[in-house]
Design a protein around this motif. Structure first.
Motif, PDB file in Angstrom:
ATOM      1  N   SER A   1     -10.068   5.230   1.759  1.00 24.45           N
ATOM      2  CA  SER A   1      -9.868   5.480   3.189  1.00 24.45           C
ATOM      3  C   SER A   1      -9.029   4.381   3.848  1.00 24.45           C
ATOM      4  O   SER A   1      -8.487   4.583   4.931  1.00 24.45           O
ATOM      5  CB  SER A   1     -11.205   5.632   3.907  1.00 24.45           C
ATOM      6  OG  SER A   1     -11.925   4.418   3.902  1.00 24.45           O
ATOM      7  N   SER A   2      -8.874   3.242   3.191  1.00 18.25           N
ATOM      8  CA  SER A   2      -8.075   2.154   3.763  1.00 18.25           C
ATOM      9  C   SER A   2      -6.572   2.390   3.630  1.00 18.25           C
ATOM     10  O   SER A   2      -5.786   1.738   4.294  1.00 18.25           O
ATOM     11  CB  SER A   2      -8.436   0.819   3.112  1.00 18.25           C
ATOM     12  OG  SER A   2      -7.911   0.752   1.790  1.00 18.25           O
ATOM     13  N   PHE A   3      -6.166   3.337   2.797  1.00 21.65           N
ATOM     14  CA  PHE A   3      -4.745   3.640   2.653  1.00 21.65           C
ATOM     15  C   PHE A   3      -4.277   4.375   3.898  1.00 21.65           C
ATOM     16  O   PHE A   3      -4.849   5.380   4.288  1.00 21.65           O
ATOM     17  CB  PHE A   3      -4.479   4.480   1.402  1.00 21.65           C
ATOM     18  CG  PHE A   3      -4.869   3.800   0.121  1.00 21.65           C
ATOM     19  CD1 PHE A   3      -4.332   2.570  -0.221  1.00 21.65           C
ATOM     20  CD2 PHE A   3      -5.770   4.394  -0.741  1.00 21.65           C
ATOM     21  CE1 PHE A   3      -4.692   1.941  -1.406  1.00 21.65           C
ATOM     22  CE2 PHE A   3      -6.131   3.776  -1.935  1.00 21.65           C
ATOM     23  CZ  PHE A   3      -5.588   2.549  -2.262  1.00 21.65           C
ATOM     24  N   GLU A   4      -3.231   3.863   4.501  1.00 23.63           N
ATOM     25  CA  GLU A   4      -2.758   4.443   5.756  1.00 23.63           C
ATOM     26  C   GLU A   4      -1.835   5.636   5.560  1.00 23.63           C
ATOM     27  O   GLU A   4      -1.851   6.570   6.352  1.00 23.63           O
ATOM     28  CB  GLU A   4      -2.061   3.369   6.589  1.00 23.63           C
ATOM     29  CG  GLU A   4      -3.013   2.301   7.076  1.00 23.63           C
ATOM     30  CD  GLU A   4      -2.313   1.248   7.901  1.00 23.63           C
ATOM     31  OE1 GLU A   4      -1.195   1.511   8.386  1.00 23.63           O
ATOM     32  OE2 GLU A   4      -2.894   0.169   8.049  1.00 23.63           O
ATOM     33  N   ASP A   5      -1.023   5.611   4.518  1.00 27.92           N
ATOM     34  CA  ASP A   5      -0.030   6.668   4.356  1.00 27.92           C
ATOM     35  C   ASP A   5       0.137   7.008   2.875  1.00 27.92           C
ATOM     36  O   ASP A   5       1.250   7.008   2.349  1.00 27.92           O
ATOM     37  CB  ASP A   5       1.302   6.224   4.970  1.00 27.92           C
ATOM     38  CG  ASP A   5       2.296   7.367   5.084  1.00 27.92           C
ATOM     39  OD1 ASP A   5       1.869   8.536   5.156  1.00 27.92           O
ATOM     40  OD2 ASP A   5       3.509   7.085   5.091  1.00 27.92           O
TER      41      ASP A   5
ATOM     42  N   LEU B   1     -19.450   4.436  -5.729  1.00 27.02           N
ATOM     43  CA  LEU B   1     -18.658   5.475  -5.073  1.00 27.02           C
ATOM     44  C   LEU B   1     -18.419   5.152  -3.604  1.00 27.02           C
ATOM     45  O   LEU B   1     -17.359   5.503  -3.060  1.00 27.02           O
ATOM     46  CB  LEU B   1     -19.320   6.835  -5.245  1.00 27.02           C
ATOM     47  CG  LEU B   1     -19.366   7.353  -6.693  1.00 27.02           C
ATOM     48  CD1 LEU B   1     -20.066   8.691  -6.760  1.00 27.02           C
ATOM     49  CD2 LEU B   1     -17.974   7.425  -7.303  1.00 27.02           C
ATOM     50  N   ALA B   2     -19.353   4.470  -2.959  1.00 24.30           N
ATOM     51  CA  ALA B   2     -19.145   4.042  -1.572  1.00 24.30           C
ATOM     52  C   ALA B   2     -18.002   3.037  -1.499  1.00 24.30           C
ATOM     53  O   ALA B   2     -17.172   3.093  -0.584  1.00 24.30           O
ATOM     54  CB  ALA B   2     -20.433   3.446  -0.998  1.00 24.30           C
ATOM     55  N   THR B   3     -17.921   2.142  -2.458  1.00 27.24           N
ATOM     56  CA  THR B   3     -16.824   1.177  -2.516  1.00 27.24           C
ATOM     57  C   THR B   3     -15.491   1.895  -2.688  1.00 27.24           C
ATOM     58  O   THR B   3     -14.511   1.590  -2.001  1.00 27.24           O
ATOM     59  CB  THR B   3     -17.035   0.174  -3.674  1.00 27.24           C
ATOM     60  OG1 THR B   3     -18.247  -0.534  -3.449  1.00 27.24           O
ATOM     61  CG2 THR B   3     -15.876  -0.798  -3.805  1.00 27.24           C
ATOM     62  N   VAL B   4     -15.464   2.856  -3.588  1.00 26.33           N
ATOM     63  CA  VAL B   4     -14.232   3.622  -3.821  1.00 26.33           C
ATOM     64  C   VAL B   4     -13.837   4.385  -2.559  1.00 26.33           C
ATOM     65  O   VAL B   4     -12.660   4.409  -2.179  1.00 26.33           O
ATOM     66  CB  VAL B   4     -14.405   4.581  -5.021  1.00 26.33           C
ATOM     67  CG1 VAL B   4     -13.222   5.530  -5.142  1.00 26.33           C
ATOM     68  CG2 VAL B   4     -14.596   3.785  -6.304  1.00 26.33           C
ATOM     69  N   THR B   5     -14.806   4.976  -1.881  1.00 21.99           N
ATOM     70  CA  THR B   5     -14.530   5.719  -0.651  1.00 21.99           C
ATOM     71  C   THR B   5     -13.897   4.813   0.404  1.00 21.99           C
ATOM     72  O   THR B   5     -12.918   5.186   1.048  1.00 21.99           O
ATOM     73  CB  THR B   5     -15.818   6.369  -0.100  1.00 21.99           C
ATOM     74  OG1 THR B   5     -16.321   7.275  -1.082  1.00 21.99           O
ATOM     75  CG2 THR B   5     -15.573   7.096   1.200  1.00 21.99           C
TER      76      THR B   5
END
Length: 109
Positions: free
Chosen positions: A92-96, A84-88
């Protein structure tokens, strides 16, 4: 999938949660026949996303619980936390990210 992601094993996850909940394959009658559930649990069939949602409702778990466990080898809390940390981090890396929004790139074509 990230490069180090294991191959998912939905069959193992479905069977483990079903047994943990003390449910029989027949308990899924309203959403699937026993034969189909058996095929899912032996890896003989791949469920659609809508079918995963239906199965999760019978199991009284969130669909992501089944999918998370499918990507775990043991399903320990530490292993789930790492996944789940990897998924988070990835989300969160998606900017828009515009979920549910029309594709802006197609306007004006």
């Amino acid at each position: 999938m990230t490069p180090k992601s294991p191959n998912p094993n939905f069959a193992k996850a479905l069977r483990a949660v079903r047994l943990e909940r003390a449910l029989s394959q027949e308990d899924f009658y309203d959403v699937s026949g026993r034969t189909y559930v058996s095929r899912l649990e032996t890896g003989g069939a791949d469920p659609t996303l809508s079918k995963i949602v239906q199965l999760a409702q019978v199991l009284e778990v969130h669909p992501l619980t089944l999918l998370t466990l499918a990507f775990c080898s043991k399903g320990t809390p530490a292993e789930v936390d790492r996944l789940l940390a990897t998924v988070t981090v990835e989300v969160s890396s998606f900017e828009d990210l515009q979920l549910g929004e029309p594709d802006r790139r197609r306007r004006g074509r």
